[in-house]
Design an enzyme around this catalytic site. Structure first.
Site, mmCIF file in Angstrom:
data_model
loop_
_atom_site.group_PDB
_atom_site.id
_atom_site.type_symbol
_atom_site.label_atom_id
_atom_site.label_comp_id
_atom_site.label_asym_id
_atom_site.label_seq_id
_atom_site.Cartn_x
_atom_site.Cartn_y
_atom_site.Cartn_z
ATOM 1 N N SER A 160 0.359 -0.636 0.235
ATOM 2 C CA SER A 160 -0.017 -0.505 -0.201
ATOM 3 C C SER A 160 1.240 1.791 -0.113
ATOM 4 O O SER A 160 1.390 1.099 0.178
ATOM 5 C CB SER A 160 -0.911 -0.080 0.994
ATOM 6 N N TYR A 171 -2.488 -1.850 10.578
ATOM 7 C CA TYR A 171 -2.430 -1.770 9.640
ATOM 8 C C TYR A 171 -0.734 -1.642 8.131
ATOM 9 O O TYR A 171 -0.368 -1.446 7.782
ATOM 10 C CB TYR A 171 -3.897 -1.302 8.733
#
Length: 308
Positions: A160, A171
């Site tokens: 990401s 995350y």
């Protein structure tokens, strides 16, 4: 020296006829990778935790597969479980005994986890189990055989933009680990396969509601009902097909860090990475530059785009 040529397949046809194992392959970026794989003559394996989504994806890809004379194979798997990933590898070998795995896309991922100050041990286990251990499980299950075959091949992991900028929450930690894992893999491969890590901006996928698939051992599914942020990701996010284009362009050119930037946010992922590195080298503090595009994605007061 930045010699990308040794990490490239300039002619993507060298992958044709092989198998493309794609985790999280039934939707989002994974589905888009499967579509593109079919157009290149690869046999896509849709490895996903959602059996109904696999069946739907197989049906959606059937016509393209017939046109390209390839076969689509769906298989249900929880990538955080080594035994299930090994079962996937066995199933792929049995289904395609004469075809090598030429492309491994470790794409399955989950959001959530919360901030590091409040995340429970179970939250950590869930997010790291999929986003880091899931990638490691797939690499361990498939890459040695890919190397043993001695054919052209590529390994792509999905991180990401959060893997390149100052991290936020569980995350972000997991996505930094995914980048680091892929960097380590690249060095171990020594050019025998190419390696690439996808670091996209906001994409129109189901990542926001991924806790719907949280296994019972990690506390069970969460977040039922509508999710306005998920709707906004779908409305404003980059099309998954654009991410697939970035990936195959990277395999062709040898790009390792695939900074897949949204059309509405050009230069932002690069700016995030640059800002972090400048802080590291200049004695600065962690900081993420603001993005008008991401503000719009997360701001419920910004109207959704009108439907076509």
């Amino acid at each position: 020296m930045n010699d990308t040529a040794r990490n490239a397949h300039p002619d993507l046809s060298v992958l044709a006829g092989g198998v493309a194992v794609i985790t999280g392959g039934a939707s989002g970026i994974g589905f888009a990778l499967a579509e593109k794989s079919i157009s290149l003559g690869l046999y896509p394996v849709l490895a996903d935790i959602e059996a109904p989504a696999i069946r739907e994806a197989e049906a959606r890809l059937a016509a393209a597969a017939r046109t390209s004379n390839v076969e689509v194979f769906g298989f249900t798997v929880d990538v955080s479980q080594e035994t299930e990933v090994n079962a996937l590898a066995t199933a792929v070998a049995e289904r395609f005994p004469d075809r090598p795995v030429n492309l491994l896309c470790c794409n399955a991922g989950v959001g959530g986890g919360g901030p590091v100050l409040r995340a429970s041990d179970t939250d950590w286990n869930f997010v790291l189990g999929v986003n880091v251990k899931g990638v490691a499980n797939c690499i361990r299950a498939f890459v040695p055989e890919m190397l043993g075959r001695g054919v052209a091949g590529s390994v792509v992991t999905t991180s990401s933009q959060d893997g390149l900028c100052a991290a936020q929450g569980v995350y972000g930690v997991s996505k930094h680990a995914c980048v680091a894992l892929t960097e380590a893999l690249f060095q171990e491969l020594q050019g025998r396969l190419t390696a690439h890590v996808l670091c996209p901006n906001a994409v129109a996928t189901n990542i926001i509601t991924s806790e719907r698939n949280r296994p019972e051992r990690y506390g069970g599914p969460r977040g039922g009902g509508s999710n306005p942020i998920a709707e906004r990701f779908k409305a404003f996010g980059m099309p998954p097909s654009r991410c697939a284009e970035f990936v195959f362009d990277a395999i062709r050119t040898g790009t390792f860090y695939i900074m897949a930037e949204a059309e509405e946010d050009p230069g932002y992922v690069y700016s995030e990475a640059e800002t972090r590195m400048q802080a590291i080298l200049g004695g600065g503090l962690p900081y993420r530059p603001r993005s008008a595009f991401l503000t719009k994605v997360f701001d419920p007061n910004t109207p959704l785009p009108a439907a076509d």
